[in-house]
Design a protein around this motif. Structure first.
Motif: not given
Length: 105
Positions: A20-26, A65-74
């Protein structure tokens, strides 16, 4: 091919919170760990599971290392859940309609 089922990865509330946090911002592991009652290595282990499930990507930015959510997978997970929800509602409607028909004299 992902080595971890995304639904299994999301079974853990800590991983859902991280996603949820990564979906909001990397974010970096350090930033994510600041608000959690666990060490950076503990956060890294959770992020590795999310990464293995294909729910996040990681990019190097200098030494971080910056983590980011993958919108297509979500979106794929949401579509799967929406399909299940639609089927459940349809079944509920059928049961309700059949029960009502049988109760009338």
């Amino acid at each position: 091919m992902h080595t971890v089922d995304p639904w299994v990865a999301l079974a853990d509330p800590t991983r859902r919170g991280l996603l949820a946090r990564l979906a909001a911002e990397p974010n970096s592991v350090t930033e994510l760990a600041k608000d959690l009652p666990m060490s950076r290595p503990g956060v890294s282990q959770h992020l590795k599971i999310l990464l293995d499930a294909g729910l996040v990507d990681v990019r190097k930015h200098g030494r971080q290392r910056i983590y980011i959510a993958r919108p297509n997978e979500l979106a794929a997970l949401r579509a799967e859940l929406d399909s299940l929800w639609s089927k459940a509602l349809s079944n509920f409607k059928n049961i309700a309609e059949n029960t009502t028909d049988k109760e009338e004299p």
